[in-house]
Each structure stands twice: as C-alpha cells, then as structure tokens.
Design an enzyme around this catalytic site. Sequence first.
Site, short mmCIF file in Angstrom:
data_model
loop_
_atom_site.label_atom_id
_atom_site.label_comp_id
_atom_site.label_asym_id
_atom_site.label_seq_id
_atom_site.Cartn_x
_atom_site.Cartn_y
_atom_site.Cartn_z
N ARG A 33 20.72 44.86 22.72
CA ARG A 33 19.71 45.67 23.14
C ARG A 33 19.50 46.04 24.57
NH1 ARG A 33 15.31 41.87 23.29
NH2 ARG A 33 16.58 40.34 23.01
N HIS A 82 15.53 33.91 18.99
CA HIS A 82 16.12 35.34 19.64
C HIS A 82 16.11 36.48 18.37
CE1 HIS A 82 19.66 37.88 20.66
NE2 HIS A 82 19.98 36.89 21.62
#
Length: 572
Positions: A258, A236
């Site tokens: 994001r 991640h």
Amino acid sequence: MQRRDTDILILGSGGAGLFAALHAHKAAPELSITVAVKGLLGKCGCTRMVQGGYNVALAKEDSVERHFMDTIEGGKWLPDQDLAWQLVTLAVERIHELENELGCFFDRNPDGTVHQKAFAGQSFDRTVHKGDLTGIEIINRLAEQVWARRIDRLEEHRAVELVKSRDGSAIAGVLFVDMRSGEYVFVRAKAVLLATGGGPTMYKYHTPSGDKSCDGLAMALHAGLALRDMEMVQFHPTGLLAGTHTRMTGTVLEEGLRGAGGYLLNGAKERFMLRYDRQAERATRDVVSRAMYSEILKKNTSPHGGLYISMAHLGPERVAREFKGMVERCADCGFDLAAGLVEVVPTAHYMMGGVEFRGDCSTELAGLFVAGEDSGGVHGANRLGGNGVANSTVFGAVAGDVMAQWLGRAQLALPDEDAIQAAVAACEAPFHRKVSAGLEEIRERLYDTMWEKVGIIRDSRGLGQAQSELAALETALDEHGVGDHNRAFNLSWHDWMNLKSLVTVSRAIAEAAAARRDSRGAHFRADFPESGPLESSAFTSLRLHRGVFQIDMKPVAFTRVQPGGTLLRNVA
Ligand SMILES: Cc1cc2nc3c(=O)[nH]c(=O)nc-3n(C[C@H](O)[C@H](O)[C@H](O)COP(=O)(O)OP(=O)(O)OC[C@H]3O[C@@H](n4cnc5c(N)ncnc54)[C@H](O)[C@@H]3O)c2cc1C
C-alpha cells in the site's frame, strides 16, 4: 521435577529476548543467562516473520521528533509519551548496532545510504528493510551471536507460571513444561524477562506465528499484574485470503504494497478507500481495516468473502522486483500479485496492549521485567507499521542492560512451593478427566466470537454476547479431558494449554473493549463512534483478581506534547 538456577531468565527468543540476552551478556559476561523458548531459538516467534521493516529516523531530512509525532498521532494520543520517546531515540542506536556490530545487511541506495521505504501513517519514508524479508536477516544474525556466547538455552520449553517468592514480594522463578518429554522444570532466577511476544491468535484470521498463544499475558494476569490498552488489537488490512484449505489464509501481505501505491478494490472491482479517508490506502491500519470491514459487511466482496489488492498499475516488472517474496507467496496460492488481483481480508496482527511497565522495563513485581509485544503503552491505540520490531529490539536491549545492573542487589529467592504444586496440578488436570473430543470446536467458536463480536467494529450488545460465550468456552476447557497420556510432544495437551491462555486473554480484551466507551485507533465502538476529547484521554488498566477482572481508566500523562501540539516547530 527438574530444578535449575540461573541469574537471568529470558522467556522468548524474538527480537526482545535475543537483544536482552546479548546486552546482559555484554554488560556482565560472568552472569549465567538462560533463554527459554517454546520453539527453537532463532526459528520461532514473529520477529523472524517481519517482512516490511524497521522504523528509524536516519535520513538528514527526517528527525526523531518527526518519528515521535507520527507515533503519538498514529497512537491517537494514548501512547505513554516517555516510552514512545525512548522508542524513537534508541531505535537509531539499535539499527547501527544491528548493522555494524551484529552484521545485518539492509538494502541500500545507489549512493550507499540505507534505503528507507514508505509505510502507511508516516510523514516520512523511514522504514529500513532487507527486501521484504527483513525479520529473517535480523533474527539469523541475533541468533548467531547468541549461539557464539556462553548463553544457556532451554528450547521447546513452555513457560506455564510465573512463580513468586514465599512472601510474594518478588519473582522467584518460572515453571516450565519441557515439551520434548513432558517433564516439569522449575528455573529459579534473580531476574526474569517476559518476552513471549503477545500475538492475537484468537481471531479467525490472524498473522502471528503458531507458537504464540498469549501465554505471557495470561501468566502476567495470573500473577496479578496490571495490563493496559488490552482493547487495542491491531488488524493488518491485507491478510491473504486463499480459502480454508490452506494455512496461508490470514498471513500478511506487507504494508509496503500500500505504501508503494497499491489499490484496494471491492467485490465490484471498484477502488473504495477514497470514500473513507483522504489518505486512501496509505491511511493507518485501523482506518483501512475498518473501511474494508464496512465493505465486507455490505457483502461487496470477493469469492472468499474478502476484497482485492491490485498492484498491476505500478508495472508488473517493478512489483516483481520490489516485492519478490510477496509475489512468490501469492503465486504459491494461485494469485498473480504483479499483474492480477489478490484476495485479501483484514487479519489480527498485533496487540498494542500488554503489561504495564516503566522505561527501564521493570514491572510492579520486583525482579520481573517485560519487553516487546508483551508490554503495553508504547503504541497507544495503534501501532505504526515498522514500530513493532523497533519496539522489541529497543526495549529488549534496555531490559538486558538494566537486568545486568540490577543483579548486583538481587538474590535468588525461595519460591512459593504451594504455587508450584498448584500450577503443576492445573496443567495435569485434563489427564484426570473423562476424555473428550471437541478442542477443534472450542477453537472455532473462539475464532468466530472474537472476529464477529470483539473484532474491527464492536458494540455493547456484541461485547456482552462475547463475554458470555468466552465464559462458556472457559468452562468447556475446564471440563475437557486429554486422552493420550504420553507427555512427550503431546500436541493435544499443548493445544489445550494454548486455548486456556487464549481464552483468558480474550476475556481481558472483551472486558477492556466493553469498558472503553469511545472509539480510538484500533478500537471502534459503533455505539460510541466519537473519540472523545483528546485532552482527557485515558487508558484502560485491568487486572484479574480471584477470577474477576477489575478495570480502571487512568489518565494519559502528556509529558512531552499536549494534544494538538507538536515538537516539530522547534526543529531546525
Ligand atoms: C507476519 C508478520 C509481519 C510483521 N512485520 C512487521 C514489520 O514489517 N515491521 C514491524 O515493525 N513489525 C512487524 N511485525 C510485528 C513484529 O514481528 C513484532 O512486533 C515483534 O517482532 C515482536 O517481538 P517479540 O520479541 O516481542 O516477540 P516474538 O518475536 O514473537 O518472540 C516471542 C518468543 O516467545 C516465545 N514464546 C511464546 N510463548 C512462550 C512460552 N509460553 N514459553 C516460552 N517461550 C514462549 C516464542 O516461541 C518466541 O520465541 C510483524 C508481525 C508478523 C506476525
């Protein structure tokens, strides 16, 4: 040794284990069902830690075909297409069940429809969530429903061996250590579900819960089962980097940051993602993690050797409102996520690889089923954020339904007693050796080896070095002696067992990574950077035989769509 019998034995109480228990009970309430778990039911595992949410095609403008194509393209054409189709279609049923039968509250739009947020790598905003703490909502509701039914629990019971029948043709039961007393417990069962949730905690930076040490995958290897896609470990991109003094380092800052438009900055505070991919920060996790690691290798880093995430340009108030949990987590570590910069590093998050299984969750060993992160094949080379909890709930439910049906034909088998005794002797071994310190040193060596040589960017030389180092670590563990002979909550003993599982599975990852001489999704070889022709895509299938790994490359069957094709043209 205690002995017990049950009809269905479920290992693990994450989304997969609890859904299986509820579905099996609904299908056949008269069955005896036992959930055995290393921690406390409802309080352990990664489903509880799910922040971002659950992918499902609910909106009018979305479709299961679109979700399927995102999953296949995200997985770089390695997923088993029939399993991926089951994932996207059954996710719709499961989310309705979670809301309407199990009582989950998910965030809603002002018009009353379910709110779905953006996650990276998806062509549609389809991630259902409850703020940024979705897993707590899901697991609390599932656990309440399990508690309310006649379902037995064996908490703080660590599964150590899948035991076969005397003739080796089926599973007979599972050997446990009752962690509260240290006593051995053998549970005989007609059907066993492996749902211990994978979890790549062998890397220096990692996100999964502390109870996970790949025990299920290690047990499957010992039982001779085939595991696929083991080289595919997902990093991640945004693990919190807060120094070595805190266990918060490595924990994840969710993908929605994001997705909402957050920027990644290097040590010079420059946005760099556009240099690597046109989708910039919204590219899939593999692409973003690799770009970040490349910046780290250039030593263009933050004070702790990572990078930064910046959200302030979206407006601090909006960030504080939409990402309350994340803002608080960062504040606890001295960072201001809403208005400042937070140090981040790619962190090992998820294993796409796992036990090979069929659509009904059965495996090659009769009576043994698998679901959730212990299984392999649904995600191929890369898992989309939001497809993990969908995977565990979808296939957990399938396993529960199928096991209940299957029991009509199944009988309790007589276990291989020699195998039970051998497994007990293996667990007892460190009590019979000279006491040694050094488990911490073994763990650190494992962390560094996996991060540096079997991590985001790999090559033949590094993998070879890792294989030797992992063999040395295995020997060191086999020579290690535990001093404290009190078995009750003996953490040194459990740490040793955790490391045994982690080293076995790390070896499997390194072997599969060495065998795959191309670069796909999460697996990147600096010495073989091309993906190779998609039409001849193959996946790694590995098993452990007398201590030696055997690996095959097996062709992917494109049962629903050929590489380059799409299902979307046929959709109105
Ligand atoms: C921080 C974090 C955030 C995440 N966010 C998302 C997200 O937003 N969306 C998404 O889709 N996915 C997310 N994931 C991934 C997701 O959590 C997992 O894919 C999924 O929950 C796995 O479910 P599971 O039931 O297979 O395993 P888990 O939920 O991990 O459960 C495993 C269970 O097995 C038990 N167990 C382990 N070893 C043994 C043993 N030896 N004996 C007995 N029991 C054992 C554990 O105690 C636990 O109860 C996230 C993961 C993490 C770590």
